[in-house]
Design a protein around this motif. Structure first.
Motif, PDB file in Angstrom:
ATOM      1  N   GLY A 296      67.366  26.721  -9.004  1.00  0.00           N
ATOM      2  CA  GLY A 296      67.108  28.195  -8.578  1.00  0.00           C
ATOM      3  C   GLY A 296      66.870  28.624  -7.354  1.00  0.00           C
ATOM      4  O   GLY A 296      67.220  29.371  -6.622  1.00  0.00           O
ATOM      5  N   PHE A 297      65.715  27.578  -6.594  1.00  0.00           N
ATOM      6  CA  PHE A 297      65.444  27.742  -5.241  1.00  0.00           C
ATOM      7  C   PHE A 297      66.469  27.638  -4.386  1.00  0.00           C
ATOM      8  O   PHE A 297      66.926  28.508  -3.525  1.00  0.00           O
ATOM      9  CB  PHE A 297      64.496  26.845  -4.995  1.00  0.00           C
ATOM     10  CG  PHE A 297      63.818  26.794  -3.565  1.00  0.00           C
ATOM     11  CD1 PHE A 297      62.998  27.845  -3.020  1.00  0.00           C
ATOM     12  CD2 PHE A 297      64.393  25.869  -2.545  1.00  0.00           C
ATOM     13  CE1 PHE A 297      62.532  27.770  -1.821  1.00  0.00           C
ATOM     14  CE2 PHE A 297      63.847  26.003  -1.091  1.00  0.00           C
ATOM     15  CZ  PHE A 297      62.985  26.912  -0.955  1.00  0.00           C
ATOM     16  N   TRP A 298      67.384  26.642  -4.687  1.00  0.00           N
ATOM     17  CA  TRP A 298      68.613  26.336  -3.633  1.00  0.00           C
ATOM     18  C   TRP A 298      69.682  27.396  -3.771  1.00  0.00           C
ATOM     19  O   TRP A 298      70.302  27.887  -2.659  1.00  0.00           O
ATOM     20  CB  TRP A 298      69.094  25.056  -3.808  1.00  0.00           C
ATOM     21  CG  TRP A 298      68.130  24.107  -2.888  1.00  0.00           C
ATOM     22  CD1 TRP A 298      67.378  23.080  -3.495  1.00  0.00           C
ATOM     23  CD2 TRP A 298      67.844  24.171  -1.499  1.00  0.00           C
ATOM     24  NE1 TRP A 298      66.477  22.569  -2.508  1.00  0.00           N
ATOM     25  CE2 TRP A 298      66.952  23.101  -1.445  1.00  0.00           C
ATOM     26  CE3 TRP A 298      68.112  24.896  -0.565  1.00  0.00           C
ATOM     27  CZ2 TRP A 298      66.297  23.093  -0.064  1.00  0.00           C
ATOM     28  CZ3 TRP A 298      67.768  24.463   0.771  1.00  0.00           C
ATOM     29  CH2 TRP A 298      66.722  23.535   0.898  1.00  0.00           C
ATOM     30  N   ILE A 299      69.686  27.973  -4.991  1.00  0.00           N
ATOM     31  CA  ILE A 299      70.664  28.809  -5.376  1.00  0.00           C
ATOM     32  C   ILE A 299      70.637  30.254  -4.427  1.00  0.00           C
ATOM     33  O   ILE A 299      71.013  30.912  -3.631  1.00  0.00           O
ATOM     34  CB  ILE A 299      70.901  29.143  -6.761  1.00  0.00           C
ATOM     35  CG1 ILE A 299      71.588  28.115  -7.389  1.00  0.00           C
ATOM     36  CG2 ILE A 299      71.691  30.456  -6.962  1.00  0.00           C
ATOM     37  CD1 ILE A 299      71.760  28.144  -9.016  1.00  0.00           C
ATOM     38  N   ALA A 300      69.075  30.703  -4.658  1.00  0.00           N
ATOM     39  CA  ALA A 300      68.440  31.744  -4.089  1.00  0.00           C
ATOM     40  C   ALA A 300      68.631  31.633  -2.397  1.00  0.00           C
ATOM     41  O   ALA A 300      68.949  32.432  -1.693  1.00  0.00           O
ATOM     42  CB  ALA A 300      67.196  32.071  -4.436  1.00  0.00           C
ATOM     43  N   CYS A 301      68.196  30.737  -1.822  1.00  0.00           N
ATOM     44  CA  CYS A 301      68.228  30.409  -0.633  1.00  0.00           C
ATOM     45  C   CYS A 301      69.699  30.355   0.104  1.00  0.00           C
ATOM     46  O   CYS A 301      70.096  30.842   0.991  1.00  0.00           O
ATOM     47  CB  CYS A 301      67.740  28.871  -0.158  1.00  0.00           C
ATOM     48  SG  CYS A 301      65.949  28.884   0.000  1.00  0.00           S
ATOM     49  N   SER A 302      70.843  29.585  -0.746  1.00  0.00           N
ATOM     50  CA  SER A 302      71.994  29.665  -0.218  1.00  0.00           C
ATOM     51  C   SER A 302      72.507  31.172  -0.466  1.00  0.00           C
ATOM     52  O   SER A 302      73.216  31.362   0.616  1.00  0.00           O
ATOM     53  CB  SER A 302      72.738  28.703  -1.209  1.00  0.00           C
ATOM     54  OG  SER A 302      72.317  27.471  -1.278  1.00  0.00           O
ATOM     55  N   ALA A 303      72.193  31.961  -1.510  1.00  0.00           N
ATOM     56  CA  ALA A 303      72.616  33.407  -1.392  1.00  0.00           C
ATOM     57  C   ALA A 303      72.061  34.074  -0.168  1.00  0.00           C
ATOM     58  O   ALA A 303      72.878  34.660   0.289  1.00  0.00           O
ATOM     59  CB  ALA A 303      72.218  33.880  -2.754  1.00  0.00           C
ATOM     60  N   LEU A 304      71.017  33.767   0.416  1.00  0.00           N
ATOM     61  CA  LEU A 304      70.433  34.322   1.356  1.00  0.00           C
ATOM     62  C   LEU A 304      71.041  34.069   2.714  1.00  0.00           C
ATOM     63  O   LEU A 304      71.402  34.799   3.579  1.00  0.00           O
ATOM     64  CB  LEU A 304      69.008  34.518   1.387  1.00  0.00           C
ATOM     65  CG  LEU A 304      68.097  35.133   0.464  1.00  0.00           C
ATOM     66  CD1 LEU A 304      66.620  34.589   0.672  1.00  0.00           C
ATOM     67  CD2 LEU A 304      68.230  36.531   0.594  1.00  0.00           C
ATOM     68  N   LEU A 305      71.309  32.748   2.771  1.00  0.00           N
ATOM     69  CA  LEU A 305      72.067  32.123   3.977  1.00  0.00           C
ATOM     70  C   LEU A 305      73.616  32.678   4.084  1.00  0.00           C
ATOM     71  O   LEU A 305      73.906  32.806   5.198  1.00  0.00           O
ATOM     72  CB  LEU A 305      71.868  30.753   4.043  1.00  0.00           C
ATOM     73  CG  LEU A 305      70.597  30.035   4.209  1.00  0.00           C
ATOM     74  CD1 LEU A 305      70.697  28.679   4.061  1.00  0.00           C
ATOM     75  CD2 LEU A 305      70.138  30.249   5.585  1.00  0.00           C
ATOM     76  N   LEU A 306      73.907  32.563   3.091  1.00  0.00           N
ATOM     77  CA  LEU A 306      75.573  32.748   2.974  1.00  0.00           C
ATOM     78  C   LEU A 306      75.957  34.494   3.142  1.00  0.00           C
ATOM     79  O   LEU A 306      77.253  34.717   3.381  1.00  0.00           O
ATOM     80  CB  LEU A 306      76.358  32.207   1.905  1.00  0.00           C
ATOM     81  CG  LEU A 306      76.024  30.375   1.983  1.00  0.00           C
ATOM     82  CD1 LEU A 306      76.639  29.899   0.690  1.00  0.00           C
ATOM     83  CD2 LEU A 306      76.713  30.030   3.191  1.00  0.00           C
ATOM     84  N   ASN A 307      75.157  35.258   2.739  1.00  0.00           N
ATOM     85  CA  ASN A 307      75.586  36.622   2.248  1.00  0.00           C
ATOM     86  C   ASN A 307      74.734  37.445   3.219  1.00  0.00           C
ATOM     87  O   ASN A 307      73.399  37.610   2.989  1.00  0.00           O
ATOM     88  CB  ASN A 307      75.468  36.878   0.783  1.00  0.00           C
ATOM     89  CG  ASN A 307      76.114  38.325   0.495  1.00  0.00           C
ATOM     90  OD1 ASN A 307      76.119  39.207   1.288  1.00  0.00           O
ATOM     91  ND2 ASN A 307      75.991  38.541  -0.952  1.00  0.00           N
ATOM     92  N   ARG A 308      75.321  37.939   4.191  1.00  0.00           N
ATOM     93  CA  ARG A 308      74.503  38.850   5.298  1.00  0.00           C
ATOM     94  C   ARG A 308      73.970  40.023   4.766  1.00  0.00           C
ATOM     95  O   ARG A 308      72.820  40.360   4.862  1.00  0.00           O
ATOM     96  CB  ARG A 308      75.660  39.018   6.272  1.00  0.00           C
ATOM     97  CG  ARG A 308      74.873  39.338   7.834  1.00  0.00           C
ATOM     98  CD  ARG A 308      75.763  39.893   8.764  1.00  0.00           C
ATOM     99  NE  ARG A 308      76.813  40.788   8.389  1.00  0.00           N
ATOM    100  CZ  ARG A 308      77.466  41.693   8.979  1.00  0.00           C
ATOM    101  NH1 ARG A 308      77.530  41.547  10.409  1.00  0.00           N
ATOM    102  NH2 ARG A 308      78.545  42.465   8.617  1.00  0.00           N
ATOM    103  N   ARG A 309      74.878  40.667   3.798  1.00  0.00           N
ATOM    104  CA  ARG A 309      74.263  42.093   3.422  1.00  0.00           C
ATOM    105  C   ARG A 309      73.132  41.849   2.617  1.00  0.00           C
ATOM    106  O   ARG A 309      72.038  42.460   2.741  1.00  0.00           O
ATOM    107  CB  ARG A 309      75.223  42.765   2.511  1.00  0.00           C
ATOM    108  CG  ARG A 309      76.446  43.256   3.368  1.00  0.00           C
ATOM    109  CD  ARG A 309      77.403  43.685   2.435  1.00  0.00           C
ATOM    110  NE  ARG A 309      77.377  45.225   2.252  1.00  0.00           N
ATOM    111  CZ  ARG A 309      78.447  45.903   1.578  1.00  0.00           C
ATOM    112  NH1 ARG A 309      78.866  45.276   0.511  1.00  0.00           N
ATOM    113  NH2 ARG A 309      78.234  47.107   1.780  1.00  0.00           N
ATOM    114  N   LEU A 310      73.112  40.722   1.711  1.00  0.00           N
ATOM    115  CA  LEU A 310      71.935  40.438   0.787  1.00  0.00           C
ATOM    116  C   LEU A 310      70.610  40.058   1.857  1.00  0.00           C
ATOM    117  O   LEU A 310      69.525  40.299   1.506  1.00  0.00           O
ATOM    118  CB  LEU A 310      72.411  39.277  -0.162  1.00  0.00           C
ATOM    119  CG  LEU A 310      71.289  38.617  -1.156  1.00  0.00           C
ATOM    120  CD1 LEU A 310      70.930  39.848  -1.852  1.00  0.00           C
ATOM    121  CD2 LEU A 310      71.781  37.646  -1.854  1.00  0.00           C
TER     122      LEU A 310
END
Length: 156
Positions: free
Chosen positions: A110-124
């Protein structure tokens, strides 16, 4: 005596064993035989074993459930105490180990999914940090207002 609801025999200096006929008292809601001189095993019945151990304290010779003292007959026969079998402890340790492994794996995923989403999605990422800044400012204002109120109350 089979219909007896309450029996308080505490602090009467009774001695000897508890009668086995007490196991037939199915309507008994309250029993207290504490601080006597009783000995032997507490008669086996679901009713007598359901009372708290405090109701049997002060009887040095009394043994068996619900008291904490084991009877010598149990130890001689090799009867294991309830919940202390070796296979049961191993399965509990195994279950607890897998629980922690599963929890750690779930947290890391879950931690790495959340970090990846923040790193890869600029709007998010921008929305998340904007929310974080607004929350930080809101908490800062609430703390300052609270401190100001405390100071006003202290002056008054």
């Amino acid at each position: 005596m089979a219909e007896l609801l309450t029996l308080n025999l505490s602090r009467n200096m009774f001695s000897g064993e508890m009668p086995s006929s007490m196991s037939e008292m199915h309507s008994l809601n309250d029993l207290d035989v504490s601080f006597n001189n009783l000995s032997g095993r507490v008669p086996s019945s679901t009713q007598l074993q359901s009372f708290p151990p405090e109701r049997f304290t002060g009887n040095v010779g009394l043994c068996g459930l619900p008291t904490a003292k084991k009877c010598l007959e149990d130890e001689d026969l090799g009867v294991p105490p309830v919940g202390d079998s070796e296979g049961d402890a191993e399965s509990t340790d195994e279950l607890q180990r897998w629980f922690y492994i599963g929890g750690a794996t779930g947290f890391a995923t879950g931690f790495w999914i959340a970090c990846s989403a923040l790193l890869l999605n600029r709007r998010l990422r921008h929305a998340f940090f904007h929310f974080h800044n607004c929350l930080k400012d809101w908490v800062y204002v609430k703390v300052l207002v609270f401190i100001a109120r405390l100071q006003r109350v202290a002056r008054a």
